[in-house]
Design a protein around this motif. Structure first.
Motif, PDB file in Angstrom:
ATOM      1  N   ILE A   7      -7.587  -1.400 -11.519  1.00 42.35           N
ATOM      2  CA  ILE A   7      -7.021  -2.514 -10.728  1.00 42.35           C
ATOM      3  C   ILE A   7      -6.235  -3.519 -11.590  1.00 42.35           C
ATOM      4  O   ILE A   7      -6.250  -4.721 -11.331  1.00 42.35           O
ATOM      5  CB  ILE A   7      -8.058  -3.222  -9.825  1.00 42.35           C
TER       6      ILE A   7
ATOM      7  N   GLY B 205      -1.436   1.433 -14.764  1.00 45.27           N
ATOM      8  CA  GLY B 205      -1.429  -0.023 -14.856  1.00 45.27           C
ATOM      9  C   GLY B 205      -0.222  -0.725 -14.283  1.00 45.27           C
ATOM     10  O   GLY B 205       0.026  -1.884 -14.605  1.00 45.27           O
TER      11      GLY B 205
ATOM     12  N   ASP C 167     -11.400   6.156  -4.126  1.00 46.76           N
ATOM     13  CA  ASP C 167     -11.423   7.506  -4.700  1.00 46.76           C
ATOM     14  C   ASP C 167     -12.835   7.927  -5.100  1.00 46.76           C
ATOM     15  O   ASP C 167     -13.172   9.104  -5.021  1.00 46.76           O
ATOM     16  CB  ASP C 167     -10.500   7.560  -5.930  1.00 46.76           C
TER      17      ASP C 167
ATOM     18  N   TYR D 229      -7.059   1.366 -16.808  1.00 46.79           N
ATOM     19  CA  TYR D 229      -6.119   0.469 -16.118  1.00 46.79           C
ATOM     20  C   TYR D 229      -6.681   0.044 -14.764  1.00 46.79           C
ATOM     21  O   TYR D 229      -5.932  -0.222 -13.847  1.00 46.79           O
ATOM     22  CB  TYR D 229      -4.781   1.174 -15.867  1.00 46.79           C
TER      23      TYR D 229
ATOM     24  N   SER E  44      -2.776  -2.191  -4.644  1.00 40.78           N
ATOM     25  CA  SER E  44      -3.314  -1.108  -5.461  1.00 40.78           C
ATOM     26  C   SER E  44      -2.551  -1.072  -6.785  1.00 40.78           C
ATOM     27  O   SER E  44      -1.535  -1.749  -6.944  1.00 40.78           O
ATOM     28  CB  SER E  44      -3.163   0.229  -4.725  1.00 40.78           C
ATOM     29  N   THR E  45      -3.086  -0.311  -7.722  1.00 43.22           N
ATOM     30  CA  THR E  45      -2.444  -0.138  -9.035  1.00 43.22           C
ATOM     31  C   THR E  45      -2.033   1.320  -9.173  1.00 43.22           C
ATOM     32  O   THR E  45      -2.771   2.216  -8.738  1.00 43.22           O
ATOM     33  CB  THR E  45      -3.421  -0.530 -10.161  1.00 43.22           C
ATOM     34  N   TRP E  46      -0.865   1.559  -9.746  1.00 45.76           N
ATOM     35  CA  TRP E  46      -0.316   2.919  -9.862  1.00 45.76           C
ATOM     36  C   TRP E  46       0.228   3.169 -11.260  1.00 45.76           C
ATOM     37  O   TRP E  46       0.597   2.226 -11.969  1.00 45.76           O
ATOM     38  CB  TRP E  46       0.806   3.118  -8.822  1.00 45.76           C
TER      39      TRP E  46
ATOM     40  N   THR F 232      -5.044   0.366   0.825  1.00 45.90           N
ATOM     41  CA  THR F 232      -5.025  -1.098   0.775  1.00 45.90           C
ATOM     42  C   THR F 232      -4.775  -1.669   2.163  1.00 45.90           C
ATOM     43  O   THR F 232      -5.387  -2.679   2.555  1.00 45.90           O
ATOM     44  CB  THR F 232      -3.946  -1.581  -0.226  1.00 45.90           C
TER      45      THR F 232
ATOM     46  N   SER G 250       0.841  -1.195   0.000  1.00 45.28           N
ATOM     47  CA  SER G 250       0.000   0.000   0.000  1.00 45.28           C
ATOM     48  C   SER G 250       0.876   1.244   0.000  1.00 45.28           C
ATOM     49  O   SER G 250       1.783   1.361   0.822  1.00 45.28           O
ATOM     50  CB  SER G 250      -0.867  -0.049   1.271  1.00 45.28           C
ATOM     51  N   ASP G 251       0.620   2.160  -0.922  1.00 47.27           N
ATOM     52  CA  ASP G 251       1.416   3.390  -0.968  1.00 47.27           C
ATOM     53  C   ASP G 251       0.872   4.468  -0.049  1.00 47.27           C
ATOM     54  O   ASP G 251       1.630   5.132   0.660  1.00 47.27           O
ATOM     55  CB  ASP G 251       1.463   3.943  -2.406  1.00 47.27           C
ATOM     56  N   THR G 252      -0.439   4.687  -0.068  1.00 44.69           N
ATOM     57  CA  THR G 252      -1.002   5.783   0.729  1.00 44.69           C
ATOM     58  C   THR G 252      -1.973   5.287   1.800  1.00 44.69           C
ATOM     59  O   THR G 252      -2.717   6.075   2.380  1.00 44.69           O
ATOM     60  CB  THR G 252      -1.697   6.827  -0.185  1.00 44.69           C
ATOM     61  N   GLY G 253      -1.958   3.977   2.047  1.00 50.02           N
ATOM     62  CA  GLY G 253      -2.673   3.441   3.209  1.00 50.02           C
ATOM     63  C   GLY G 253      -4.049   2.858   2.949  1.00 50.02           C
ATOM     64  O   GLY G 253      -4.631   2.238   3.844  1.00 50.02           O
TER      65      GLY G 253
HETATM   66  C1  LIG Z   1      -0.414   8.873  -9.772  1.00 47.75           C
HETATM   67  C2  LIG Z   1      -1.480   7.829  -9.572  1.00 47.75           C
HETATM   68  C3  LIG Z   1      -1.586   6.796 -10.479  1.00 47.75           C
HETATM   69  C4  LIG Z   1      -2.597   5.835 -10.346  1.00 47.75           C
HETATM   70  N1  LIG Z   1      -2.737   4.850 -11.295  1.00 47.75           N
HETATM   71  C5  LIG Z   1      -3.790   3.974 -11.205  1.00 47.75           C
HETATM   72  C6  LIG Z   1      -4.012   2.986 -12.219  1.00 47.75           C
HETATM   73  O1  LIG Z   1      -3.284   2.887 -13.213  1.00 47.75           O
HETATM   74  N2  LIG Z   1      -5.082   2.145 -12.072  1.00 47.75           N
HETATM   75  C7  LIG Z   1      -5.944   2.229 -11.007  1.00 47.75           C
HETATM   76  O2  LIG Z   1      -6.897   1.448 -10.933  1.00 47.75           O
HETATM   77  N3  LIG Z   1      -5.738   3.159 -10.018  1.00 47.75           N
HETATM   78  C8  LIG Z   1      -4.702   4.018 -10.091  1.00 47.75           C
HETATM   79  N4  LIG Z   1      -4.495   4.946  -9.104  1.00 47.75           N
HETATM   80  C9  LIG Z   1      -5.412   4.970  -7.929  1.00 47.75           C
HETATM   81  C10 LIG Z   1      -4.853   4.228  -6.697  1.00 47.75           C
HETATM   82  O3  LIG Z   1      -4.651   2.871  -6.960  1.00 47.75           O
HETATM   83  C11 LIG Z   1      -5.871   4.375  -5.555  1.00 47.75           C
HETATM   84  O4  LIG Z   1      -5.876   5.701  -5.111  1.00 47.75           O
HETATM   85  C12 LIG Z   1      -5.635   3.428  -4.386  1.00 47.75           C
HETATM   86  O5  LIG Z   1      -6.703   3.543  -3.466  1.00 47.75           O
HETATM   87  C13 LIG Z   1      -4.316   3.658  -3.652  1.00 47.75           C
HETATM   88  O6  LIG Z   1      -4.154   2.645  -2.688  1.00 47.75           O
HETATM   89  P1  LIG Z   1      -2.892   2.581  -1.702  1.00 47.75           P
HETATM   90  O7  LIG Z   1      -2.924   3.811  -0.861  1.00 47.75           O
HETATM   91  O8  LIG Z   1      -3.110   1.364  -0.871  1.00 47.75           O
HETATM   92  O9  LIG Z   1      -1.655   2.478  -2.542  1.00 47.75           O
HETATM   93  C14 LIG Z   1      -3.490   5.911  -9.235  1.00 47.75           C
HETATM   94  C15 LIG Z   1      -3.354   6.954  -8.316  1.00 47.75           C
HETATM   95  C16 LIG Z   1      -2.374   7.918  -8.480  1.00 47.75           C
HETATM   96  C17 LIG Z   1      -2.296   9.044  -7.465  1.00 47.75           C
END
Ligand SMILES: Cc1cc2nc3c(=O)[nH]c(=O)nc-3n(C[C@H](O)[C@H](O)[C@H](O)COP(=O)(O)O)c2cc1C
Length: 179
Positions: free
Chosen positions: A101, A62, A149, A99, A57-59, A17, A12-15
């Motif tokens: 999840i 994808g 979100d 993209y 999570s996905t970032w 997950t 989890s990057d921002t908490g």
């Molecule tokens: C820069 C950025 C890129 C992201 N890319 C994706 C993505 O490609 N696909 C997706 O489903 N969500 C994407 N997200 C949304 C995050 O996965 C989502 O906010 C998630 O709840 C973060 O969970 P975490 O805090 O556990 O990491 C992105 C969010 C950011 C801020």
């Protein structure tokens, strides 16, 4: 040694997950589950568990969450044969709808290739996105999809329903392995 508990591995990057991982632990009860942050885990940590939950999570259009990304080469070495695995993924269906999840699909492919049995599939109804690597067949995600979100008000209900579903499907999987 075999561990009778469920092993939950999350990154989890921002908490968000991590928050869902904690909800699942609360629903199942501390005595049923052990929770590991993949940031501090080793591939050997998966070995004792027959029943595994993976959360990510996905970032960045994808890509795997950063800790899972760092762990990916190790993840590919894990033998999942005889193991039952469930996924939950967090994403943003509006901001990153092409993209949504995707990480669940990326790790799911590895578990499948390495012999794992995947449970906990979840209908795509009530989500609005363009494309997802987690949609393994029309109408179905490979695991639970959570969108903090855009649909945070649905999270508790979704996590509760899915976790109850897992209790039944884990029991069925263990039953069929013993037949
Ligand atoms: C820069 C950025 C890129 C992201 N890319 C994706 C993505 O490609 N696909 C997706 O489903 N969500 C994407 N997200 C949304 C995050 O996965 C989502 O906010 C998630 O709840 C973060 O969970 P975490 O805090 O556990 O990491 C992105 C969010 C950011 C801020």
């Amino acid at each position: 040694m075999e561990n009778e508990k469920i092993g939950l591995f999350y990154g989890s990057d921002t908490g968000y997950t991590e928050g869902v991982a904690n909800q699942i632990r609360e629903i199942l009860g501390e005595d049923q589950i052990e929770v590991h942050d993949i940031n501090r885990a080793k591939s050997g940590d998966f070995a004792p568990y027959q029943r595994i939950i993976i959360g990510l999570s996905t970032w960045h259009d994808g890509e795997l969450q950063s800790d899972w990304d760092a762990f990916y080469e190790d993840f590919k070495t894990i033998d999942f044969s005889g193991k039952t695995v469930a996924f939950f993924g967090l994403g943003d269906q509006i901001g990153y709808g092409e993209y949504f999840i995707d990480g669940v699909g990326i790790l799911g492919d590895v578990v499948y290739e390495n012999g794992g049995h995947i449970i906990g599939v979840w209908p795509t109804d009530n989500y609005d996105y363009e494309a997802s690597k987690a949609e393994f067949q029309e109408g179905w995600f490979l695991g639970l999809a959570i969108d903090e979100d855009n649909q945070s008000e649905m999270t508790v209900g979704r996590v509760t329903a899915w976790t109850q579903q897992l209790v039944e499907e884990f029991a069925e999987a263990v039953g069929s392995a013993e037949d």
